[in-house]
Enzyme design. Sequence first.
Site, mmCIF file in Angstrom:
data_model
loop_
_atom_site.group_PDB
_atom_site.id
_atom_site.type_symbol
_atom_site.label_atom_id
_atom_site.label_comp_id
_atom_site.label_asym_id
_atom_site.label_seq_id
_atom_site.Cartn_x
_atom_site.Cartn_y
_atom_site.Cartn_z
ATOM 1 N N GLY A 1 88.181 -27.183 93.696
ATOM 2 C CA GLY A 1 89.612 -27.198 93.988
ATOM 3 C C GLY A 1 90.124 -25.815 94.331
ATOM 4 O O GLY A 1 90.931 -25.643 95.253
ATOM 5 N N ASN B 1 88.409 -23.281 95.657
ATOM 6 C CA ASN B 1 87.941 -22.929 96.993
ATOM 7 C C ASN B 1 88.721 -23.665 98.082
ATOM 8 O O ASN B 1 89.060 -23.093 99.125
ATOM 9 C CB ASN B 1 86.453 -23.251 97.132
ATOM 10 C CG ASN B 1 85.592 -22.490 96.152
ATOM 11 O OD1 ASN B 1 85.953 -21.413 95.692
ATOM 12 N ND2 ASN B 1 84.437 -23.053 95.836
ATOM 13 N N ASN C 1 79.719 -36.106 100.572
ATOM 14 C CA ASN C 1 78.526 -35.695 101.284
ATOM 15 C C ASN C 1 77.552 -36.876 101.257
ATOM 16 O O ASN C 1 77.900 -37.966 100.768
ATOM 17 C CB ASN C 1 77.915 -34.414 100.698
ATOM 18 C CG ASN C 1 77.457 -34.569 99.248
ATOM 19 O OD1 ASN C 1 77.188 -35.673 98.768
ATOM 20 N ND2 ASN C 1 77.356 -33.452 98.543
ATOM 21 N N GLY D 1 75.929 -31.672 106.069
ATOM 22 C CA GLY D 1 75.280 -30.369 106.004
ATOM 23 C C GLY D 1 75.076 -29.772 107.383
ATOM 24 O O GLY D 1 76.000 -29.685 108.188
ATOM 25 N N SER D 2 73.850 -29.414 107.685
ATOM 26 C CA SER D 2 73.534 -28.749 108.961
ATOM 27 C C SER D 2 73.677 -29.678 110.167
ATOM 28 O O SER D 2 73.607 -29.223 111.310
ATOM 29 C CB SER D 2 72.108 -28.197 108.915
ATOM 30 O OG SER D 2 71.174 -29.255 108.734
ATOM 31 N N THR E 1 76.861 -22.629 99.350
ATOM 32 C CA THR E 1 77.864 -22.886 98.318
ATOM 33 C C THR E 1 79.273 -22.805 98.905
ATOM 34 O O THR E 1 79.606 -21.847 99.597
ATOM 35 C CB THR E 1 77.759 -21.864 97.181
ATOM 36 O OG1 THR E 1 76.412 -21.749 96.776
ATOM 37 C CG2 THR E 1 78.606 -22.295 95.988
ATOM 38 N N GLY F 1 81.329 -27.354 101.679
ATOM 39 C CA GLY F 1 82.097 -28.596 101.610
ATOM 40 C C GLY F 1 83.545 -28.361 101.220
ATOM 41 O O GLY F 1 84.447 -29.038 101.711
ATOM 42 N N ASP F 2 83.775 -27.381 100.361
ATOM 43 C CA ASP F 2 85.138 -27.046 99.957
ATOM 44 C C ASP F 2 85.923 -26.480 101.139
ATOM 45 O O ASP F 2 87.092 -26.812 101.347
ATOM 46 C CB ASP F 2 85.121 -26.022 98.817
ATOM 47 C CG ASP F 2 84.305 -26.487 97.632
ATOM 48 O OD1 ASP F 2 84.180 -27.710 97.438
ATOM 49 O OD2 ASP F 2 83.778 -25.622 96.904
#
Length: 281
Positions: A41, A43, A181, A201-202, A224, A227-228
Site C-alpha cells: 500500500g 509503494n 499476478n 511479470g516480464s 520488488t 506490481g505496486d
Amino acid sequence: MSKISVIGLCGKSTFMYVDHFHQKGETIEAESVYSEIGGKGSNQAIAAKRMGASVSFLAAIGDDETGQECKRVYEENGVNAFLVTKKGKITPFAFILKDKHGENLVTEYGTAVLEADDVISFEEEIASSDILLIGHEVPDEVNEKAVSIAKKYGIKIILNPAPARNIPDFIAENTYIVTPNEHESKFVNREKIKLLITTLGSKGCSINDSDFVPAMSVKAEDTTGAGDTFNGVLSVCIAEGMDIKKACRMAVKASGISVSRRYVLNAIPYRNEIEGDLNNE
C-alpha cells in the site's frame, strides 16, 4: 488533479542481495544490505503521487521508531498519510532476499494491524476520491468497511489481491478492477469480477485473460515493488478517464522502469519518465 485513496500496509523493508537462493541446509553470505520504508500500500500510494495525483493513505503503525520513520517518508513524498498508531504494537517489517536475476523472496512480520473501525476516520477521504485502491495486506473486514463506504459514494474500487487469498463475494461484486499476478489469479472467482487485469511479470499484462499488453524489454535489477508501481499508476490513469488499454500500457511501462533499478522507493518512476518512454517507442 485526480485523487486516489489507498488502504494498505507501511513498514520497513530490509533487502539482502545474494548470488542465489538457499538450497536446503545451505548457509550463504549476502553481498549487501539495504533498508527503506515499504509495504504494498505504501509503494502504491507513492507511485500514484509520482504520477501527479493527490493521494491519501490509511495504514497502521506501532508506537516505535519505524512508525515515526514512516511518517517522515510520506511527508517527504507529499502523501497525505492517515497513520493509526497501535500502542504496544510493532510496525510491520519485511526481509527481502534478492538473487542475481532480480527475483525475490519476502518474509513479513508486524503486530500493528488496521481494524474496521479505523476506516471510519478515512470516510471523507474515500468519499472525495476518484479511485479507492485496496489490497490483501489488511483484514477482509477492513476492506469490506472501505468498500461499503466507497459504494455509498459511487467511488470506483481497484483491488490488488496480494498476498493471495480468496476474495469475499461482497468485495468482488463491488470492485471495478481486480489486479492479481499469475499466482494470485488462481484465487480469483472470475464469475464475480467485472474487469480482471492480470500482471504477467516480464510478459506485461492481460485484460480479461485475452487482450495482452506487452512489457518493455529491460534488464531486471530488482522486481520488488513492480506490481505496486503498476497498481499505483493504473489507478491514476483510470481516475483520469483513460481507456483500459492505454492505462495498462502506462502501468506496464512504469513497472518496467521500476525493475530496471534497485530497491523500491528509488525505483518508482515519475510521470515524465513514463510518458517520455512511451513517446520514444
